[in-house]
Design a protein around this motif. Structure first.
Motif, short mmCIF file in Angstrom:
data_model
loop_
_atom_site.label_atom_id
_atom_site.label_comp_id
_atom_site.label_asym_id
_atom_site.label_seq_id
_atom_site.Cartn_x
_atom_site.Cartn_y
_atom_site.Cartn_z
N LEU A 286 -7.49 2.65 6.13
CA LEU A 286 -6.54 2.56 4.98
C LEU A 286 -6.06 1.13 4.82
N GLU A 287 -5.91 0.35 5.78
CA GLU A 287 -5.62 -1.18 5.63
C GLU A 287 -6.55 -1.86 5.32
N LEU A 288 -7.84 -1.59 5.36
CA LEU A 288 -9.14 -2.18 4.89
C LEU A 288 -9.15 -2.15 3.59
N SER A 289 -8.91 -0.81 2.88
CA SER A 289 -8.85 -0.52 1.36
C SER A 289 -8.08 -1.68 0.76
N PHE A 290 -6.84 -1.66 0.98
CA PHE A 290 -5.94 -2.65 0.47
C PHE A 290 -4.56 -2.70 1.34
N SER A 291 -4.17 -3.65 1.81
CA SER A 291 -2.84 -3.61 2.60
C SER A 291 -2.22 -5.26 2.83
N ARG A 292 -0.86 -5.15 2.34
CA ARG A 292 -0.29 -6.45 2.89
C ARG A 292 0.60 -6.23 3.90
N GLY A 293 0.27 -5.04 4.74
CA GLY A 293 0.92 -4.68 5.81
C GLY A 293 1.54 -3.49 5.32
N PHE A 294 1.76 -2.40 6.18
CA PHE A 294 2.55 -1.15 5.57
C PHE A 294 3.79 -1.06 6.12
N SER A 295 4.52 -0.34 5.31
CA SER A 295 6.02 0.12 5.63
C SER A 295 6.05 1.39 4.98
N PRO A 296 7.34 2.04 5.34
CA PRO A 296 7.59 3.24 4.71
C PRO A 296 8.47 2.97 3.37
N GLY A 297 8.63 1.74 3.09
CA GLY A 297 9.31 1.40 1.71
C GLY A 297 10.80 1.46 2.09
N TRP A 298 11.39 2.18 1.16
CA TRP A 298 12.80 2.54 1.05
C TRP A 298 12.96 4.09 1.74
#
Length: 842
Positions: A286-298
């Protein structure tokens, strides 16, 4: 309807490839824009209106719904064109339209009642009360703001039966959708018109109390990490979300395929009572497809440090490790994730200049042995000759894997096959009896049962009577179609013989009938022009106004001043201002503000927050107890509270009034006046005024444009050891903070009563030169908004300039020149200047 049918996976589609990728990887519905405009991703490829019927046919044959995004604001001169577009959408049989504009929602409801209206996240709906207001416009589903937590979503779902949709994966805007004016303010390209310039992804320098604050490599103060809520899918469903939405109409088909497949599995597991967690490999994919770093957001509440680490704003992929040695074009790294020859990598360069080195892996060595793939451990990575300049790569620089050709190939195979993998299950009940025709009863979950009969009459079998097993085998042969055999039950009387050719013919007729029944049917529209009729109704009010004694120009001219501190308000009343609005950081000062205003025979309104969340009704009650002369309502929940408690209110710019139909709706809800949207340029403002009763409107003629309005708190993120308002220590009470952009402009940062941040343009915007034509058009209500505290003489001088301008004693040009001379950072015509340079921000 089963519970599984009530939980939808909704995927983005910026083009045909993305649409196929979504369908073949488990999406129940896709959302997409058209090249006719009116969609919030103008930079996406989008679909041609002429392709729409073909697209809807493809989707419906595979039991997938299609939603068209009309989720921008609509200007007055576009209402007839957007009506024509909606007619084309209805004719193509789209399943729903996503809208932001209140006026457009009204048009769709009147034009085609069977066309479902979904409120876009651009409508900024954050509470059940606002959702019920939207229901009055014909809205049948709401896309919730991304800034809501699971707890808040659960609260909203308990207070409304409106179907709720929420984002679960993809990029996060730092500002509330529908409330970001940054691109408009700095470059004239509005995010509310699908032209976001992504200013949140740019670096900013923080100035605290006038001094630069050294934050090390934390430069991207407004760039959130991406949302990844895969592991929270069961909780989202349990909280009441019916549609789980993936962001990404600007992303690739590989991204769509990858993300859809994982969230499809997560939804299916959740509905089966299981919790699916991503393993390390799945996370990396998933990170390779697109990621600025992952988080649960809010979703898990506010954690400002986790949401915006601030060290990067670009897609990075997987962090492989750090550079330990460099020899020529070979770099040694202790791998923490797999790497193969052909993979794309990026090496961080010197942080001072932001230089990066990128390329393909040419060769790999482990223990001096050449390998095609390395899983982990000390590895020598060879790049193409001349790629690496040792002076550009500091020791310890991070290495990121940005592309995996093998993963991309596997993902493409999931949707490029000529034989569909997403198939609609068909349930059959077959009757066969000696002396009778074969009867097939067929149904799918979205089609009623229909019947097929063979011309063949069954004879008694001498050797091989038909069996259930034979029927299953023959009707399973649906390759090359979008169908598959679901269940088959057989009622066989006696020993009928059915030739395979007869079963083959029935199978072909079955497919033909299913295709015929799944052809998209047009939705009926009223034949009469809708937008024209609705505008005529508004224009009747304009005519009535002009025929009244003296006409609109006979009404007194009103100048309101919005103050952001008690000191400003005191200076204003000393200068003779009689119409005031208080918008303070500290609610405890409102009582004194009202006393000061009334002591000087001035009226005073209190400005509500732009965002109202579950659990914040106490703020409304506190406002009501203070008994101001009225409210400046900035959200639909505030309007509803005022309606219920007979409180006079005006509607502010945040309600996004860009056309007469939106203005009329707010008037119908009881507002005393409507603030024109800041998305209007000079010509668009005049057109709104010409087709709207002038007494409805208020125009802001001096302000610092509120650019970003954010749940994210920069004060907490970088000036506090805390993570949210519960432990931040409120640095916003003690410090003056500004964010300097790459051009050196110092934009003012404020926190409101709800701890939400607004970043204001450093330059004041003056509409002084529009005042004379607005007066001639009958506008009588104007507003000046203050931002920075200033000496009494400065504020008094500014108010006097605009008072004399409205009285005809000064020209707009004279006011403009004097403001420009008096203001240290200058003044701009801003959105009221036309034309403008849309690339200025970049």
């Amino acid at each position: 309807m089963s519970r599984a049918d009530q939980v939808e996976l909704l995927a983005p589609a910026g083009n045909w490839q993305c649409a196929h990728a979504a369908v073949e990887n488990g999406a129940d519905a896709i959302y997409f824009g058209l090249d006719i405009g009116f969609n919030a991703r103008a930079r996406a490829t989008n679909f041609h209106i002429g392709e729409l019927r073909q697209l809807m046919l493809m989707l419906h044959r595979q039991d997938v719904r299609g939603y068209v995004t009309l989720n921008t604001l609509v200007f007055t001169d576009e209402l007839l064109a957007v009506e024509s577009s909606v007619r084309q959408l209805a004719d193509a049989g789209v399943d729903a339209v996503l809208v932001q504009d209140l006026g457009l929602a009204r048009v769709v409801r009147e034009l085609c009642p069977q066309l479902a209206v979904h409120a876009s996240t651009q409508m900024t709906l954050t509470n059940a009360t606002a959702i019920e207001m939207a229901r009055q416009l014909g809205v049948q589903r709401v896309v919730l703001a991304r800034e809501l937590s699971l707890k808040e979503i659960r609260s909203i779902a308990s207070d409304t039966n409106m179907p709720l949709e929420a984002f679960v994966h993809g990029a996060l805007c730092v500002a509330y959708s529908g409330q970001c004016l940054t691109s408009e303010s700095l470059g004239g390209r509005s995010a509310n018109r699908g032209q976001c310039a992504q200013a949140c992804r740019l670096p900013y320098e923080l100035l605290c109390d006038g001094q630069p604050r050294d934050l090390g490599n934390v430069k991207y103060l407004l760039s959130p990490q991406d949302l990844a809520a895969h592991d929270l899918v069961p909780e989202l469903i349990d909280a009441g979300i019916c549609s789980l939405k993936i962001e990404g109409r600007l992303k690739t088909a590989e991204y769509v395929a990858n993300v859809c497949s994982h969230y499809r599995a997560a939804i299916d597991a959740a509905l089966a009572g299981q919790a699916r967690k991503l393993n390390a490999t799945q996370q990396q994919e998933l990170e390779l497809s697109f990621s600025r770093g992952f988080s649960p957001g809010w979703l898990e509440g506010c954690d400002h440090k986790l949401l915006v680490p601030g060290t990067s704003s670009a897609k990075r992929g997987i962090r492989l490790g750090e550079v330990s040695t460099i020899r020529g074009d070979q770099i040694t790294v202790d791998l923490h994730a797999p790497l193969a020859t052909g993979d794309g990598i990026v090496i961080e360069g010197d942080r001072a200049n932001g230089h990066e080195i990128g390329g393909r892996v040419y060769e790999l060595f482990q223990n001096d042995v050449r390998v095609d793939r390395a899983e982990s451990g000390l590895t020598v990575v060879g790049l193409k000759r001349g790629t690496v300049n040792q002076d550009d790569v500091p020791f310890g620089a991070s290495i990121w894997k940005t592309d995996d050709p093998q993963l991309s190939k596997r993902l493409r195979q999931s949707y490029e096959s000529a034989d569909p993998t997403k198939r609609v299950p068909v349930n059959l009940r077959v009757q066969a009896a000696v002396g009778q025709a074969v009867i097939v009863h067929a149904s799918t979950k979205d089609l009623p049962e229909f019947e097929l009969r063979s011309e063949h009459v069954c004879q008694a079998a001498r050797k091989h009577a038909v069996s259930t097993e034979t029927l299953v085998e023959q009707f399973s042969r649906l390759g090359g179609t979008v169908y598959r055999l679901g269940t088959l039950s057989a009622e066989i009387c006696g020993t009928p013989m059915v030739p395979l050719s007869v079963l083959g013919q029935l199978r072909r007729e079955l497919v033909q009938q299913l295709d015929l029944l799944r052809v998209t049917k047009p939705l009926p529209c009223t034949q009469q022009p809708v937008a024209t009729r609705m505008l005529e109704q508004v224009n009747e009010n304009v005519a009535d106004q002009q025929q009244s004694p003296g006409g609109p120009k006979a009404a007194p001219i009103e100048l309101r001043v919005l103050c952001r501190s008690l000191e400003q308000l005191q200076h204003c009343v000393a200068a003779g201002a009689t119409n005031l609005i208080a918008d303070f950081h500290d609610i405890r000062q409102y009582r004194q503000a009202i006393q000061v205003a009334h002591a000087h025979q001035a009226t005073i309104e209190l400005a509500t927050l732009r965002i109202h969340k579950p659990g914040e009704d106490g703020l409304f009650r506190a406002f009501a107890k203070l008994s101001p002369d009225g409210w400046l309502a900035r959200n639909l929940a505030a309007i509803r509270f005022c309606q219920e408690h007979n409180i006079p209110f005006a509607a502010d710019f945040s309600l996004n009034v860009t056309n007469p139909l939106t203005a009329q709706q707010l008037i119908n809800w009881g507002t005393t006046r409507v603030t024109a949207s800041y998305d209007l340029n000079r010509d668009q403002l005049f057109e709104l005024v010409q087709q709207t009763p002038a007494q409805w409107l208020e125009v802001v003629i001096h302000q610092h444009m509120p650019m970003f309005h954010m749940e994210h708190c920069v004060f907490c993120s970088v000036l506090s050891p805390g993570r949210n308002k519960s432990d931040c220590g409120r640095p916003c009470d003690r410090h003056d903070v500004r964010l300097a952009d790459r051009l050196g402009a110092e934009h003012v940062l404020h926190a409101d009563i709800g701890c939400r941040n607004t970043l204001y343009n450093s330059q004041a915007q003056s509409g002084a030169e529009t005042v004379k034509p607005l007066l001639e058009l009958g506008v009588r209500k104007f507003r000046v908004e203050l931002l920075r505290d200033a000496p009494e003489s400065v504020i008094a001088g500014q108010i006097d300039l605009y008072r004399r301008l409205l009285a005809g004693q000064l020209s707009g040009t004279q006011v403009w020149r004097e403001l420009k001379a008096d203001n240290r950072v200058g003044v701009t015509r801003g959105t009221l200047e036309h034309p403008r340079n849309p690339l200025a921000i970049l």
